[in-house]
Write a protein that holds these residues in place. Structure first.
Motif, PDB file in Angstrom:
ATOM      1  N   MET A   1      -9.116 125.908 -75.925  1.00  0.00           N
ATOM      2  CA  MET A   1      -9.497 124.616 -75.344  1.00  0.00           C
ATOM      3  C   MET A   1      -8.268 123.721 -75.198  1.00  0.00           C
ATOM      4  SD  MET A   1     -13.135 123.568 -77.088  1.00  0.00           S
ATOM      5  CE  MET A   1     -14.650 124.410 -76.618  1.00  0.00           C
ATOM      6  N   VAL A   2      -8.257 122.936 -74.114  1.00  0.00           N
ATOM      7  CA  VAL A   2      -7.160 122.004 -73.850  1.00  0.00           C
ATOM      8  C   VAL A   2      -7.447 120.678 -74.557  1.00  0.00           C
ATOM      9  CG1 VAL A   2      -5.884 120.753 -72.068  1.00  0.00           C
ATOM     10  CG2 VAL A   2      -6.652 123.099 -71.651  1.00  0.00           C
ATOM     11  N   ALA A   3      -6.417 120.112 -75.176  1.00  0.00           N
ATOM     12  CA  ALA A   3      -6.575 118.856 -75.920  1.00  0.00           C
ATOM     13  C   ALA A   3      -5.470 117.879 -75.525  1.00  0.00           C
ATOM     14  CB  ALA A   3      -6.525 119.124 -77.420  1.00  0.00           C
ATOM     15  N   ASN A   4      -5.817 116.592 -75.492  1.00  0.00           N
ATOM     16  CA  ASN A   4      -4.840 115.524 -75.282  1.00  0.00           C
ATOM     17  C   ASN A   4      -4.517 114.908 -76.641  1.00  0.00           C
ATOM     18  OD1 ASN A   4      -4.775 115.741 -72.434  1.00  0.00           O
ATOM     19  ND2 ASN A   4      -6.686 114.598 -72.299  1.00  0.00           N
ATOM     20  N   VAL A   5      -3.241 114.874 -76.983  1.00  0.00           N
ATOM     21  CA  VAL A   5      -2.818 114.462 -78.313  1.00  0.00           C
ATOM     22  C   VAL A   5      -1.912 113.244 -78.215  1.00  0.00           C
ATOM     23  CG1 VAL A   5      -1.617 115.164 -80.422  1.00  0.00           C
ATOM     24  CG2 VAL A   5      -2.934 116.844 -79.111  1.00  0.00           C
ATOM     25  N   ARG A   6      -2.198 112.238 -79.048  1.00  0.00           N
ATOM     26  CA  ARG A   6      -1.325 111.059 -79.156  1.00  0.00           C
ATOM     27  C   ARG A   6      -0.828 110.963 -80.588  1.00  0.00           C
ATOM     28  NH1 ARG A   6      -1.059 107.354 -75.063  1.00  0.00           N
ATOM     29  NH2 ARG A   6      -0.377 105.716 -76.474  1.00  0.00           N
ATOM     30  N   PHE A   7       0.481 110.820 -80.735  1.00  0.00           N
ATOM     31  CA  PHE A   7       1.090 110.582 -82.042  1.00  0.00           C
ATOM     32  C   PHE A   7       1.311 109.088 -82.201  1.00  0.00           C
ATOM     33  CE2 PHE A   7       2.345 114.886 -80.964  1.00  0.00           C
ATOM     34  CZ  PHE A   7       2.141 115.563 -82.156  1.00  0.00           C
ATOM     35  N   VAL A   8       0.855 108.513 -83.311  1.00  0.00           N
ATOM     36  CA  VAL A   8       1.082 107.099 -83.604  1.00  0.00           C
ATOM     37  C   VAL A   8       2.348 107.018 -84.426  1.00  0.00           C
ATOM     38  CG1 VAL A   8       0.146 104.999 -84.601  1.00  0.00           C
ATOM     39  CG2 VAL A   8      -1.384 106.690 -83.590  1.00  0.00           C
ATOM     40  N   SER A   9       3.435 106.599 -83.801  1.00  0.00           N
ATOM     41  CA  SER A   9       4.739 106.625 -84.467  1.00  0.00           C
ATOM     42  C   SER A   9       4.868 105.478 -85.449  1.00  0.00           C
ATOM     43  CB  SER A   9       5.861 106.549 -83.431  1.00  0.00           C
ATOM     44  OG  SER A   9       5.804 105.312 -82.747  1.00  0.00           O
ATOM     45  N   ASP A  10       5.944 105.538 -86.254  1.00  0.00           N
ATOM     46  CA  ASP A  10       6.156 104.531 -87.301  1.00  0.00           C
ATOM     47  C   ASP A  10       6.351 103.138 -86.723  1.00  0.00           C
ATOM     48  OD1 ASP A  10       5.982 106.519 -89.134  1.00  0.00           O
ATOM     49  OD2 ASP A  10       8.148 106.853 -89.269  1.00  0.00           O
ATOM     50  N   GLY A  11       6.833 103.018 -85.490  1.00  0.00           N
ATOM     51  CA  GLY A  11       7.079 101.710 -84.908  1.00  0.00           C
ATOM     52  C   GLY A  11       5.890 101.144 -84.170  1.00  0.00           C
ATOM     53  N   SER A  12       4.732 101.760 -84.266  1.00  0.00           N
ATOM     54  CA  SER A  12       3.569 101.314 -83.515  1.00  0.00           C
ATOM     55  C   SER A  12       2.919 100.115 -84.163  1.00  0.00           C
ATOM     56  CB  SER A  12       2.548 102.450 -83.416  1.00  0.00           C
ATOM     57  OG  SER A  12       3.129 103.573 -82.806  1.00  0.00           O
ATOM     58  N   GLN A  13       2.226  99.335 -83.359  1.00  0.00           N
ATOM     59  CA  GLN A  13       1.409  98.255 -83.883  1.00  0.00           C
ATOM     60  C   GLN A  13       0.191  98.844 -84.566  1.00  0.00           C
ATOM     61  OE1 GLN A  13       2.368  95.128 -83.755  1.00  0.00           O
ATOM     62  NE2 GLN A  13       4.187  95.610 -82.552  1.00  0.00           N
ATOM     63  N   ALA A  14      -0.203  98.301 -85.673  1.00  0.00           N
ATOM     64  CA  ALA A  14      -1.317  98.846 -86.439  1.00  0.00           C
ATOM     65  C   ALA A  14      -2.648  98.379 -85.868  1.00  0.00           C
ATOM     66  CB  ALA A  14      -1.208  98.419 -87.895  1.00  0.00           C
ATOM     67  N   ILE A  15      -3.694  99.008 -86.351  1.00  0.00           N
ATOM     68  CA  ILE A  15      -5.033  98.567 -85.982  1.00  0.00           C
ATOM     69  C   ILE A  15      -5.212  97.118 -86.416  1.00  0.00           C
ATOM     70  CG2 ILE A  15      -7.480  98.909 -86.461  1.00  0.00           C
ATOM     71  CD1 ILE A  15      -6.924 101.855 -86.742  1.00  0.00           C
ATOM     72  N   GLY A  16      -5.791  96.283 -85.562  1.00  0.00           N
ATOM     73  CA  GLY A  16      -5.948  94.867 -85.870  1.00  0.00           C
ATOM     74  C   GLY A  16      -5.017  94.012 -85.024  1.00  0.00           C
ATOM     75  N   SER A  17      -4.182  94.601 -84.178  1.00  0.00           N
ATOM     76  CA  SER A  17      -3.316  93.849 -83.293  1.00  0.00           C
ATOM     77  C   SER A  17      -4.157  93.018 -82.332  1.00  0.00           C
ATOM     78  CB  SER A  17      -2.407  94.806 -82.505  1.00  0.00           C
ATOM     79  OG  SER A  17      -1.588  95.535 -83.384  1.00  0.00           O
ATOM     80  N   LYS A  18      -3.589  91.887 -81.901  1.00  0.00           N
ATOM     81  CA  LYS A  18      -4.309  90.977 -81.011  1.00  0.00           C
ATOM     82  C   LYS A  18      -4.090  91.395 -79.567  1.00  0.00           C
ATOM     83  CE  LYS A  18      -1.992  88.248 -83.480  1.00  0.00           C
ATOM     84  NZ  LYS A  18      -1.221  87.151 -84.082  1.00  0.00           N
ATOM     85  N   MET A  19      -5.185  91.708 -78.865  1.00  0.00           N
ATOM     86  CA  MET A  19      -5.114  92.256 -77.525  1.00  0.00           C
ATOM     87  C   MET A  19      -5.711  91.277 -76.516  1.00  0.00           C
ATOM     88  SD  MET A  19      -3.722  95.119 -78.282  1.00  0.00           S
ATOM     89  CE  MET A  19      -3.789  95.908 -76.682  1.00  0.00           C
ATOM     90  N   ILE A  20      -5.001  91.072 -75.388  1.00  0.00           N
ATOM     91  CA  ILE A  20      -5.498  90.263 -74.281  1.00  0.00           C
ATOM     92  C   ILE A  20      -5.156  90.984 -72.980  1.00  0.00           C
ATOM     93  CG2 ILE A  20      -5.260  88.085 -75.548  1.00  0.00           C
ATOM     94  CD1 ILE A  20      -2.713  87.562 -73.913  1.00  0.00           C
ATOM     95  N   PRO A  21      -5.845  90.642 -71.864  1.00  0.00           N
ATOM     96  CA  PRO A  21      -5.484  91.246 -70.581  1.00  0.00           C
ATOM     97  C   PRO A  21      -4.062  90.899 -70.171  1.00  0.00           C
ATOM     98  CG  PRO A  21      -7.656  90.243 -70.482  1.00  0.00           C
ATOM     99  CD  PRO A  21      -7.056  89.816 -71.784  1.00  0.00           C
ATOM    100  N   VAL A  22      -3.379  91.849 -69.567  1.00  0.00           N
ATOM    101  CA  VAL A  22      -1.990  91.633 -69.147  1.00  0.00           C
ATOM    102  C   VAL A  22      -1.902  90.482 -68.154  1.00  0.00           C
ATOM    103  CG1 VAL A  22      -0.036  92.702 -67.949  1.00  0.00           C
ATOM    104  CG2 VAL A  22      -1.390  94.039 -69.557  1.00  0.00           C
ATOM    105  N   THR A  23      -2.898  90.355 -67.266  1.00  0.00           N
ATOM    106  CA  THR A  23      -2.850  89.325 -66.213  1.00  0.00           C
ATOM    107  C   THR A  23      -2.969  87.910 -66.760  1.00  0.00           C
ATOM    108  OG1 THR A  23      -5.235  89.629 -65.905  1.00  0.00           O
ATOM    109  CG2 THR A  23      -3.765  90.872 -64.458  1.00  0.00           C
ATOM    110  N   ALA A  24      -3.374  87.748 -68.014  1.00  0.00           N
ATOM    111  CA  ALA A  24      -3.521  86.399 -68.571  1.00  0.00           C
ATOM    112  C   ALA A  24      -2.183  85.792 -68.976  1.00  0.00           C
ATOM    113  CB  ALA A  24      -4.453  86.436 -69.782  1.00  0.00           C
ATOM    114  N   VAL A  25      -1.141  86.616 -69.075  1.00  0.00           N
ATOM    115  CA  VAL A  25       0.166  86.129 -69.529  1.00  0.00           C
ATOM    116  C   VAL A  25       0.944  85.577 -68.333  1.00  0.00           C
ATOM    117  CG1 VAL A  25       2.313  86.749 -70.695  1.00  0.00           C
ATOM    118  CG2 VAL A  25       0.156  87.843 -71.376  1.00  0.00           C
ATOM    119  N   GLN A  26       1.449  84.326 -68.473  1.00  0.00           N
ATOM    120  CA  GLN A  26       2.213  83.650 -67.420  1.00  0.00           C
ATOM    121  C   GLN A  26       3.626  83.374 -67.920  1.00  0.00           C
ATOM    122  OE1 GLN A  26       0.511  83.117 -64.416  1.00  0.00           O
ATOM    123  NE2 GLN A  26      -0.993  84.344 -65.544  1.00  0.00           N
TER     124      GLN A  26
END
Length: 341
Positions: free
Chosen positions: A255-280
């Motif tokens: 079976m084919v699988a898509n794999v993502r590695f969460v590297s040491d420099g990644s933002q952790a769960i709980g980061s504040k997310m907003i739509p990209v278009t809202a930033v001016q």
């Protein structure tokens, strides 16, 4: 004199009218905007790799002797237990050999019993007695070999697992050590991916992974990682294998699988997310978003941003989870503008 009074009265009435018109124009209706509440999420700066599901271990099962397969008792994909009968070989010759070995064993035991009486009476040379004992031992050895050959005509599973492939069918001739079936252990599987040498350094045995398998519409969290140490000479990639629990046995080899590695420099769960278009962006290059207070008033809030994920971006500073951000209609806003949404 009357003319002067009339002119003064006209000026006063005109001024009053202008004040009334100015008062009406200063009262603006609230501006309609679309908003979104700042939500927690997860951002990582790793790429998605395409991998392949592999079995934890594959065991090739074969006969030890040569013969014609009489029966195949398993099918591909069938679960088998350790010790379960898989196939049988034509045992006619093995049974004939066993019958002969049993006859020789009986003959040797009879001779031993007769010569023992002579030996006990002292009328049998010691050399002859040793020869008789040797023949008995030889007959016993041949009998054990014959029994083993007959038993080897039955092929049993050495381990528990799933039948991967049947390599020989009934009626075909099996050669010694030629694989008849393969048994796969898929209680735990491995997802193999090839990672470029420039990126393999950020992966260790406990790097978190997220695995998507479209074939079964499943999502899995990877376990311990086995990291290869020799690069492919052509692609300069290293093989990485991720252990994944597979208790329900839905993950199958190939079976084919898509794999993502969460590297040491990644933002952790709980980061504040907003739509990209809202930033001016301001004239000085700093970034901001329009936030809406509890009093429905718009305010310009300076922000520091991080990694993007799809249509969303991580806000490092300037906002709190739960803040309301204007995502559409903010072009008409200014500081203190009343809004509704």
């Amino acid at each position: 004199m009357k003319k002067v009074l009339w002119m003064l009265l006209s000026v006063m009435l005109l001024g009053s009218s202008c004040q009334q018109q100015g008062g009406k124009s200063s009262t603006k209706a609230p501006t309609r905007v679309k908003t979104q509440v700042v939500s927690p999420g997860m951002v990582d700066n790793a790429q998605t790799y395409v991998g392949m599901v592999e079995e934890r271990e594959a065991t090739a099962v074969s006969f030890t002797g040569m013969g014609i397969i009489k029966r195949m008792l398993v099918n591909e994909g069938q679960a088998v237990s350790k010790g379960q009968l898989i196939a049988e070989m034509d045992d006619t010759q093995a049974r004939n050999i066993l019958t002969g070995a049993e006859a020789q064993m009986t003959q040797a035991n009879d001779a031993l019993a007769r010569y023992k009486m002579l030996h006990d009476n002292g009328s049998l040379p010691e050399v002859k007695w040793v020869e008789i004992q040797s023949k008995v031992a030889q007959a016993k050895s041949q009998l054990e070999v014959a029994r083993k050959n007959l038993a080897d005509c039955r092929l049993v599973a050495p381990v528990s697992g799933i039948i991967g492939k049947k390599l020989i069918g009934a009626g075909e001739t099996a050669l010694p050590s030629q694989a008849v079936v393969s048994i796969l252990d898929i209680s735990t599987v491995k997802v193999k991916v090839a990672v470029p040498e420039a990126e393999v350094g950020g992966i260790n045995a406990s790097t978190p992974t997220s695995i998507q398998v479209e074939a079964i519409n499943g999502s899995y969290q990877g376990g311990q990682i086995e990291k290869g140490v020799q690069a492919d000479a052509l692609t300069h990639t290293y093989d990485i294998r991720i252990n994944v629990a597979n208790g329900n046995r839905k993950l199958l080899p190939g079976m084919v699988a898509n794999v993502r590695f969460v590297s040491d420099g990644s933002q952790a769960i709980g980061s504040k997310m907003i739509p990209v278009t809202a930033v001016q962006k301001k004239a000085d290059g700093s970034l901001f978003v329009w936030t809406v207070g509890k009093d429905s008033t718009a305010h310009r809030s300076t922000v520091t941003i991080g990694q993007t994920q799809g249509n969303y971006i991580c806000v490092i500073e300037g906002l709190n989870i739960g803040d309301r951000v204007a995502t559409e209609g903010y072009q008409k806003l200014s500081e203190g503008t009343k809004v509704f949404y």
